[in-house]
Design a protein around this motif. Structure first.
Motif, PDB file in Angstrom:
ATOM      1  N   THR A  78       7.581   0.269   2.708  1.00  0.00           N
ATOM      2  CA  THR A  78       6.133  -0.513   2.858  1.00  0.00           C
ATOM      3  C   THR A  78       5.163  -1.123   2.278  1.00  0.00           C
ATOM      4  N   SER A  95      11.260   0.178   6.108  1.00  0.00           N
ATOM      5  CA  SER A  95      11.145   1.277   7.460  1.00  0.00           C
ATOM      6  C   SER A  95       9.493   1.584   7.446  1.00  0.00           C
ATOM      7  N   ARG A 146       3.512  -1.645  10.215  1.00  0.00           N
ATOM      8  CA  ARG A 146       4.681  -3.049  10.709  1.00  0.00           C
ATOM      9  C   ARG A 146       3.983  -4.585   9.907  1.00  0.00           C
ATOM     10  N   ALA A 168      10.353  -0.265  12.599  1.00  0.00           N
ATOM     11  CA  ALA A 168       8.449   1.236  12.677  1.00  0.00           C
ATOM     12  C   ALA A 168       9.345   2.311  12.785  1.00  0.00           C
TER      13      ALA A 168
END
Length: 256
Positions: A16, A37, A41, A62
């Motif tokens: 992320t 992943s 979020r 997540a």
């Protein structure tokens, strides 16, 4: 791009932000369907949106890779289902970096760092490898670190976890290679962090003095090496740690 990963599927942990994000975006640009992943979020959704806006394929899952076998297995199962039944490429990138002095490290911190940096990828690899073998093989790429081989005053705990991952790379190459799974690692050097991209001085600049590069690297530089290892161009590469560190661990430039 040349679509070196066309029709491949990939799971990239800790993707992320920073290096993981760069890897996920590079994979997608090369034609792979990527699982982004991580715990956040909102950031994960942003990475997926960037990939899709560029014409790539990506989904976010997540995951709290806390070192438990259960959570690693859960991510592997959900990723496999989302990717249509198979994972061709696994990148064990997720990690945390508390860097207290050895004498200032408490047992809780020690256990947490080893859980995230070693136990989680260990059990995730164990969860992914059997299905990789059943589907004809695959690629596993671990992330090491330059400070696993060049000691610095702080970071003993973190560097020991990355040393463990580089050792696992060789062990897994021997264990899974005969099953059609190539296992390698990339060892990043001092890399530009998102905060430093806004023009602020990077605290690692001093660490790159006296190296051939003379400056910190970028997440994209690491991602390019990972793409190569994941592609068929590296089909004869097994159990290797590729240094992408500007020469930090192997070269000293002596000024006249």
């Amino acid at each position: 791009m040349s679509e070196r990963l066309r029709n491949k599927t990939a799971l990239v942990t800790g993707s992320t932000s920073n290096i993981g994000q760069a890897i996920a975006e590079a994979f997608a640009a090369e034609g792979a369907h990527v699982i982004v992943s991580g715990r956040n979020r909102e950031r994960g959704a942003q990475v997926v949106e960037r990939i899709r806006a560029s014409g790539g394929r990506a989904d976010f899952l997540a995951a709290d890779l806390d070192g438990s076998a259960e959570n690693s297995q859960d991510l592997a199962d959900r990723a496999r289902e989302t990717l249509g039944g198979r994972i061709d490429i696994l990148v064990n990138n997720a990690g945390i970096y508390p860097a207290p002095a050895t004498t200032a490290t408490d047992e809780k911190t020690f256990d947490e760092v080893y859980a995230v940096n070693v136990k989680a990828p260990f059990f995730l690899t164990a969860a992914v490898a059997p299905a990789m073998t059943e589907s004809g093989g695959g690629v596993i790429i671990n992330l090491g670190s330059w400070i696993a081989r060049l000691g610095i005053p702080l970071g003993a705990l973190y560097s020991s976890t990355k040393g463990a991952m580089e050792t696992l790379t060789r062990a897994w190459a021997a264990e899974f290679g005969p099953m059609g799974i190539r296992v390698n690692a990339v060892s990043p050097g001092v890399v530009l962090s998102p905060a430093a991209e806004d023009g602020e001085p990077h605290p690692g600049e001093v660490m790159m003095k006296g190296t051939p590069a003379g400056e910190v690297g970028t997440p994209d530089a690491i991602a390019h090496a990972v793409v190569w290892l994941a592609s068929d161009e590296a089909a004869f590469v097994h159990g290797t740690v590729v240094d992408v560190d500007g020469g930090r661990t192997g070269v000293a430039v002596i000024a006249a």
